[in-house]
Write a protein that holds these residues in place. Structure first.
Motif, short mmCIF file in Angstrom:
data_model
loop_
_atom_site.label_atom_id
_atom_site.label_comp_id
_atom_site.label_asym_id
_atom_site.label_seq_id
_atom_site.Cartn_x
_atom_site.Cartn_y
_atom_site.Cartn_z
N GLY A 1 5.65 29.18 -4.10
CA GLY A 1 4.09 28.58 -3.72
C GLY A 1 3.42 27.92 -4.83
N LYS A 2 4.28 27.16 -5.67
CA LYS A 2 3.82 26.40 -6.71
C LYS A 2 4.16 24.90 -6.54
N VAL A 3 3.53 23.86 -6.84
CA VAL A 3 4.01 22.78 -6.91
C VAL A 3 4.93 22.39 -8.02
N LYS A 4 6.14 21.84 -7.85
CA LYS A 4 7.11 21.67 -9.11
C LYS A 4 7.60 20.19 -9.01
N ALA A 5 7.55 19.39 -7.95
CA ALA A 5 8.01 17.91 -8.21
C ALA A 5 7.62 17.42 -6.90
N LEU A 6 7.66 15.85 -6.93
CA LEU A 6 7.55 14.83 -5.80
C LEU A 6 8.69 14.16 -5.54
N LYS A 7 9.05 13.79 -4.31
CA LYS A 7 10.00 13.08 -3.88
C LYS A 7 9.31 11.55 -3.63
N VAL A 8 9.68 10.64 -4.12
CA VAL A 8 9.07 9.34 -4.22
C VAL A 8 9.94 8.19 -3.55
N THR A 9 9.55 7.63 -2.90
CA THR A 9 10.25 6.32 -2.46
C THR A 9 9.60 5.00 -2.77
N LYS A 10 10.33 4.15 -3.18
CA LYS A 10 9.92 2.64 -3.59
C LYS A 10 9.72 1.99 -2.27
N VAL A 11 8.86 0.76 -2.12
CA VAL A 11 8.19 0.16 -0.95
C VAL A 11 8.13 -1.18 -1.32
N THR A 12 8.23 -2.03 -0.66
CA THR A 12 8.33 -3.69 -1.03
C THR A 12 7.29 -4.10 0.13
N ILE A 13 6.83 -5.63 -0.19
CA ILE A 13 6.33 -6.23 0.83
C ILE A 13 7.01 -7.71 0.80
N PRO A 14 6.94 -8.31 1.91
CA PRO A 14 7.51 -9.74 1.92
C PRO A 14 7.11 -10.46 0.88
N PRO A 15 8.08 -11.47 0.26
CA PRO A 15 7.53 -12.63 -0.55
C PRO A 15 6.43 -13.37 -0.25
N ASP A 16 5.67 -13.69 -0.99
CA ASP A 16 4.42 -14.48 -0.48
C ASP A 16 3.56 -13.91 0.47
N ALA A 17 3.51 -12.54 0.63
CA ALA A 17 2.62 -11.79 1.66
C ALA A 17 1.62 -11.34 0.61
N CYS A 18 0.45 -11.31 1.24
CA CYS A 18 -0.54 -10.68 0.74
C CYS A 18 -0.62 -8.81 0.70
N PHE A 19 -0.85 -8.05 0.22
CA PHE A 19 -0.67 -6.77 0.19
C PHE A 19 -1.43 -6.46 1.55
N SER A 20 -0.94 -5.51 2.44
CA SER A 20 -1.24 -5.11 3.42
C SER A 20 -0.65 -3.92 4.09
N LEU A 21 -1.25 -2.76 4.70
CA LEU A 21 -0.49 -1.43 5.00
C LEU A 21 0.87 -2.21 6.19
N ASP A 22 0.22 -3.33 6.92
CA ASP A 22 1.08 -3.68 7.91
C ASP A 22 2.57 -4.14 7.39
N CYS A 23 2.67 -4.70 6.24
CA CYS A 23 3.78 -5.28 6.00
C CYS A 23 4.72 -4.70 5.02
N ILE A 24 4.49 -3.33 4.69
CA ILE A 24 5.22 -2.56 3.77
C ILE A 24 6.25 -2.02 4.58
N SER A 25 7.23 -1.99 3.80
CA SER A 25 8.77 -1.34 4.13
C SER A 25 9.24 -0.56 2.98
#
Length: 173
Positions: free
Chosen positions: A87-111
């Motif tokens: 019943g207590k928080v112990k850790a986080l699972k985290v995945t790295k994301v990327t966007i295409p080169p030369d793209a401006c940040f947008s939620l639509d282009c994250i993978s």
């Protein structure tokens, strides 16, 4: 996620949190939470955001506050799971994301980056500060006008003020 603290709830009642605190989000509300929890005595504060530090929609003063309070910003990171034991928080699972080169940040282009993830251990509390939208019910009265963040969601002050000016122009028309 039931064990996580919602950002608005925390900011309304900023109780001291001890140990390692993770803030999920990269906007102004996440920044406010991270700085507040650091000021209130957390031993270590992490921010996990899809954006890089430079892409976060923050002012120079907000960025400086994060640095001044020792907040560790983990950009291009998506928290996929809050791990709990007894019943207590112990850790986080985290995945790295990327966007295409030369793209401006947008939620639509994250993978997600295949095979690039980690388990962040010894997390004592999690504050979720993503996707804050107003839940305030809108009146169906033509004499009531809405502008700013209640219409557009979280944006910049300039955009919120412009929205207000546009609504004022509609009222006067």
């Amino acid at each position: 996620e039931k064990l996580a603290i919602q950002a608005i709830d925390y900011l309304l009642n900023p109780v001291p949190l001890k140990g390692r605190v993770a803030v999920i989000g990269g906007g102004a509300t996440a920044c406010d939470c991270a700085v507040t929890v650091a000021k209130r005595g957390a031993d270590y504060v992490d921010m996990f955001a899809l954006e890089t530090f430079g892409e976060m929609n923050l002012t120079a003063d907000e960025r400086a506050e994060l640095v001044a309070h020792g907040v560790d910003v983990n950009g291009r990171s998506r928290v996929t799971e809050i791990v709990a034991r007894k019943g207590k928080v112990k850790a986080l699972k985290v995945t790295k994301v990327t966007i295409p080169p030369d793209a401006c940040f947008s939620l639509d282009c994250i993978s997600e980056r295949e095979g690039v993830g980690e388990l962040v251990q010894d997390v004592d509390a999690v504050i979720v500060a993503v996707g804050n939208r107003s839940s305030y019910p809108r009146a169906k009265n033509p004499a009531v006008f809405y502008a700013g963040d209640i219409v557009n969601g979280p944006t910049t002050v300039v955009e919120a003020v412009a929205s207000g000016k546009n609504v004022a122009a509609q009222v006067l028309a």
